[in-house]
Design a protein around this motif. Structure first.
Motif, PDB file in Angstrom:
ATOM      1  N   PRO A 150      -6.725 -77.010  35.986  1.00 21.76           N
ATOM      2  CA  PRO A 150      -7.183 -77.628  37.236  1.00 21.76           C
ATOM      3  C   PRO A 150      -6.113 -77.643  38.333  1.00 21.76           C
ATOM      4  O   PRO A 150      -6.433 -77.476  39.516  1.00 21.76           O
ATOM      5  CB  PRO A 150      -7.565 -79.051  36.804  1.00 21.76           C
ATOM      6  CG  PRO A 150      -7.946 -78.909  35.369  1.00 21.76           C
ATOM      7  CD  PRO A 150      -6.999 -77.882  34.820  1.00 21.76           C
ATOM      8  N   GLU A 151      -4.864 -77.823  37.952  1.00 16.26           N
ATOM      9  CA  GLU A 151      -3.816 -77.807  38.974  1.00 16.26           C
ATOM     10  C   GLU A 151      -3.680 -76.416  39.588  1.00 16.26           C
ATOM     11  O   GLU A 151      -3.446 -76.273  40.792  1.00 16.26           O
ATOM     12  CB  GLU A 151      -2.484 -78.282  38.375  1.00 16.26           C
ATOM     13  CG  GLU A 151      -2.480 -79.782  38.057  1.00 16.26           C
ATOM     14  CD  GLU A 151      -1.201 -80.283  37.408  1.00 16.26           C
ATOM     15  OE1 GLU A 151      -1.167 -81.482  37.065  1.00 16.26           O
ATOM     16  OE2 GLU A 151      -0.243 -79.495  37.239  1.00 16.26           O
ATOM     17  N   LEU A 152      -3.844 -75.393  38.761  1.00 16.29           N
ATOM     18  CA  LEU A 152      -3.832 -74.022  39.292  1.00 16.29           C
ATOM     19  C   LEU A 152      -5.026 -73.799  40.207  1.00 16.29           C
ATOM     20  O   LEU A 152      -4.928 -73.105  41.232  1.00 16.29           O
ATOM     21  CB  LEU A 152      -3.855 -73.001  38.142  1.00 16.29           C
ATOM     22  CG  LEU A 152      -2.552 -72.835  37.349  1.00 16.29           C
ATOM     23  CD1 LEU A 152      -2.808 -72.021  36.085  1.00 16.29           C
ATOM     24  CD2 LEU A 152      -1.474 -72.168  38.209  1.00 16.29           C
ATOM     25  N   LEU A 153      -6.154 -74.390  39.850  1.00 17.10           N
ATOM     26  CA  LEU A 153      -7.358 -74.217  40.663  1.00 17.10           C
ATOM     27  C   LEU A 153      -7.205 -74.886  42.029  1.00 17.10           C
ATOM     28  O   LEU A 153      -7.714 -74.387  43.034  1.00 17.10           O
ATOM     29  CB  LEU A 153      -8.597 -74.767  39.931  1.00 17.10           C
ATOM     30  CG  LEU A 153      -8.981 -73.996  38.649  1.00 17.10           C
ATOM     31  CD1 LEU A 153     -10.125 -74.699  37.912  1.00 17.10           C
ATOM     32  CD2 LEU A 153      -9.350 -72.543  38.945  1.00 17.10           C
ATOM     33  N   ILE A 154      -6.498 -76.002  42.061  1.00 20.38           N
ATOM     34  CA  ILE A 154      -6.226 -76.650  43.356  1.00 20.38           C
ATOM     35  C   ILE A 154      -5.432 -75.689  44.244  1.00 20.38           C
ATOM     36  O   ILE A 154      -5.743 -75.484  45.413  1.00 20.38           O
ATOM     37  CB  ILE A 154      -5.455 -77.979  43.159  1.00 20.38           C
ATOM     38  CG1 ILE A 154      -6.377 -79.041  42.540  1.00 20.38           C
ATOM     39  CG2 ILE A 154      -4.888 -78.486  44.486  1.00 20.38           C
ATOM     40  CD1 ILE A 154      -5.679 -80.358  42.187  1.00 20.38           C
ATOM     41  N   ALA A 155      -4.401 -75.079  43.647  1.00 18.83           N
ATOM     42  CA  ALA A 155      -3.591 -74.125  44.407  1.00 18.83           C
ATOM     43  C   ALA A 155      -4.454 -72.968  44.903  1.00 18.83           C
ATOM     44  O   ALA A 155      -4.431 -72.607  46.091  1.00 18.83           O
ATOM     45  CB  ALA A 155      -2.445 -73.605  43.538  1.00 18.83           C
ATOM     46  N   GLU A 156      -5.241 -72.417  44.007  1.00 14.55           N
ATOM     47  CA  GLU A 156      -6.071 -71.266  44.364  1.00 14.55           C
ATOM     48  C   GLU A 156      -7.019 -71.617  45.515  1.00 14.55           C
ATOM     49  O   GLU A 156      -7.176 -70.875  46.475  1.00 14.55           O
ATOM     50  CB  GLU A 156      -6.886 -70.809  43.150  1.00 14.55           C
ATOM     51  CG  GLU A 156      -7.720 -69.564  43.425  1.00 14.55           C
ATOM     52  CD  GLU A 156      -8.515 -69.106  42.199  1.00 14.55           C
ATOM     53  OE1 GLU A 156      -8.984 -69.973  41.424  1.00 14.55           O
ATOM     54  OE2 GLU A 156      -8.671 -67.881  42.033  1.00 14.55           O
ATOM     55  N   ARG A 157      -7.635 -72.776  45.387  1.00 14.67           N
ATOM     56  CA  ARG A 157      -8.595 -73.231  46.388  1.00 14.67           C
ATOM     57  C   ARG A 157      -7.946 -73.395  47.763  1.00 14.67           C
ATOM     58  O   ARG A 157      -8.575 -73.208  48.795  1.00 14.67           O
ATOM     59  CB  ARG A 157      -9.188 -74.547  45.909  1.00 14.67           C
ATOM     60  CG  ARG A 157     -10.400 -75.021  46.636  1.00 14.67           C
ATOM     61  CD  ARG A 157     -11.531 -74.008  46.505  1.00 14.67           C
ATOM     62  NE  ARG A 157     -12.612 -74.385  47.404  1.00 14.67           N
ATOM     63  CZ  ARG A 157     -13.603 -75.192  47.065  1.00 14.67           C
ATOM     64  NH1 ARG A 157     -13.689 -75.667  45.845  1.00 14.67           N
ATOM     65  NH2 ARG A 157     -14.523 -75.506  47.947  1.00 14.67           N
TER      66      ARG A 157
END
Ligand code: PLP
Length: 424
Positions: free
Chosen positions: A81-88
């Motif tokens: 999820p932390e990676l997804l925040i970055a990606e988003r």
């Protein structure tokens, strides 16, 4: 950074916010976050390519991560999820440091796809990463100095020798050699020893240790390092008697070490990275709660509408958080209270035996330094729901950046007939 007790909003402003949004909620100060981020960058402006990778776990709200990214921060992620925040947020590539441990395959895969700098926590993760994601262009390893370094008492991260993180020095040499032999050409070195550290010496020692390692490993393996990452752990003064970390002293001490051990030994310029979370948002977040009960037994209690679910640090670490009773800042602090939440656990206390002004039901209580490892540590034990997050913008307006959880959210994952009905 704020002086103790400083609040970046007036009582009227807070009242206005509370009129629209029930307490408890976390309130973040955009201006404070931006000014502080600039201060850190300025302190290290002599470093070629200095960057703080904001430790997303400290406050994983994309609005705040975006603000920090606009101020030149990268991110430090350690979960999907932390990676997804970055990606988003469009944060990609080497703006992402992936410092995880005990990492599941899909997380390596995602970090690899995003082109993050992958920071391996163990030597066995080399084949694991290769098998599950691939061989990255740049690699970093996390060093654990073990008995060579002791951390200060009260440091929540503990002594390196007892810590599950990182590689031993012997393993480090073998790991870089393995990567070199596989054709990797770009290298970084990481460690994280400190947590909530206020003594500049700790960071200066860490830098010295990493610079020595870089020169030793470079020489032994004929490889070139691009960066060292000193980790996070810069502390904030939770207690009134504590002083802010002297960033100028940290920077100056590291500069001396750099000139002696990197420039002085003829090594290539080395970027210095950090991955601070706490110091970036901690002082700029406030947990706003209302007194809903007073209770007088063997002690005097004030029951508030927030609980450990909103801020776990006092219950978990016995951590001190400064408290202001809104509108009573200059009243005599002549009452001794335990400020408690509603969890059926006796450690659900925001303050114990705290000298405060007389508190009445309905008083608004501001719990300071709740902007890091605050909302993000929230949990649902005892059916407690996580609170909202509100961002106070630089122009004085405010914005709900995460709504409060509802009972519907609490039941939404339950696989029980009828349980998914809207119970909000
Ligand atoms: C938690 C953590 C950080 C951030 O720590 P702070 O105390 O918030 O600065 C940075 N790096 C790693 C690897 C961490 O686990």
């Amino acid at each position: 950074m704020n002086k103790h007790g400083d609040i970046p909003f007036t009582a009227e402003k807070l009242k206005e916010i509370i009129n629209g949004h029930q307490t408890p909620f976390h309130l973040y100060d955009e201006r404070g976050i931006r000014e502080n981020a600039r201060k850190l960058n300025k302190a290290f402006s002599w470093v070629p390519g200095f960057k703080n990778h904001f430790a997303v776990k400290a406050c994983p709200n994309p609005y705040l991560v975006k603000i920090l990214h606009e101020e030149g921060n990268g991110v430090d992620c350690s979960s999907l999820p932390e990676l997804l925040i970055a990606e988003r947020l469009g944060i990609r590539g080497e703006d992402i440091m992936f410092t995880s441990n005990d990492t599941p395959p899909n997380e390596f895969k995602k970090a690899f796809e995003l082109g993050a700098i992958i920071n391996l926590d163990d030597i066995t993760h080399i084949p694991f990463l290769e098998k599950n994601a691939g061989l990255p262009e740049i690699i970093c390893f996390r060093y654990n100095p073990g008995p060579l370094r002791q951390t200060a008492e009260g440091n929540v991260i503990g002594n390196p020798e007892e810590s599950k993180y990182g590689l031993t020095k012997q393993q480090l040499l073998e790991a870089y050699r393995t990567m070199r032999d596989k054709g990797v050409k770009r290298f970084g070195l990481h460690t994280m020893i400190a947590s909530n550290e206020l003594n500049p010496e700790a960071f200066i020692q860490t830098a010295n240790m990493l610079f020595d390692l870089v020169s030793e490993i470079s020489e032994k393996l004929s490889i070139t390092f691009e960066f060292v990452n000193l980790g996070g752990g810069m502390g904030i003064p939770y207690r009134p008697e504590q002083k802010q970390l002297d960033l100028a002293a940290v920077s100056e001490g590291i500069r001396k070490a750099y000139e002696e051990k990197i420039t002085g030994r003829g090594l290539k310029p080395l970027r210095i990275l950090t991955e601070n979370g706490r110091i970036m948002t901690g002082p700029f977040g406030y947990l706003i709660t209302t007194a809903i009960h007073t209770k007088s037994t063997y002690r005097e209690y004030i029951g508030v509408d927030a609980s450990m679910a909103n801020l776990m640090r006092p219950g978990m670490y016995g951590a001190y958080h400064f408290i202001t009773v809104m509108g009573k800042e200059s009243a005599p602090h002549d009452h001794t209270y335990d400020i408690v939440g509603s969890l059926c656990e006796n450690n659900d206390k925001f303050a114990i035996n705290r000298q405060l002004p007389k508190i009445d039901v309905g008083d608004v209580i501001v719990i300071h330094n709740a902007g890091a490892h605050g909302h993000s540590m929230g949990f649902n034990y005892n059916g407690k729901l996580r609170s909202a997050e509100i961002l106070l913008r630089e122009n004085g307006q405010y914005e709900l950046i995460r709504r409060a959880e509802t009972p519907g959210d609490y039941f939404s994952t339950l696989n029980f007939p009828g349980a998914s009905i809207d119970m909000s």
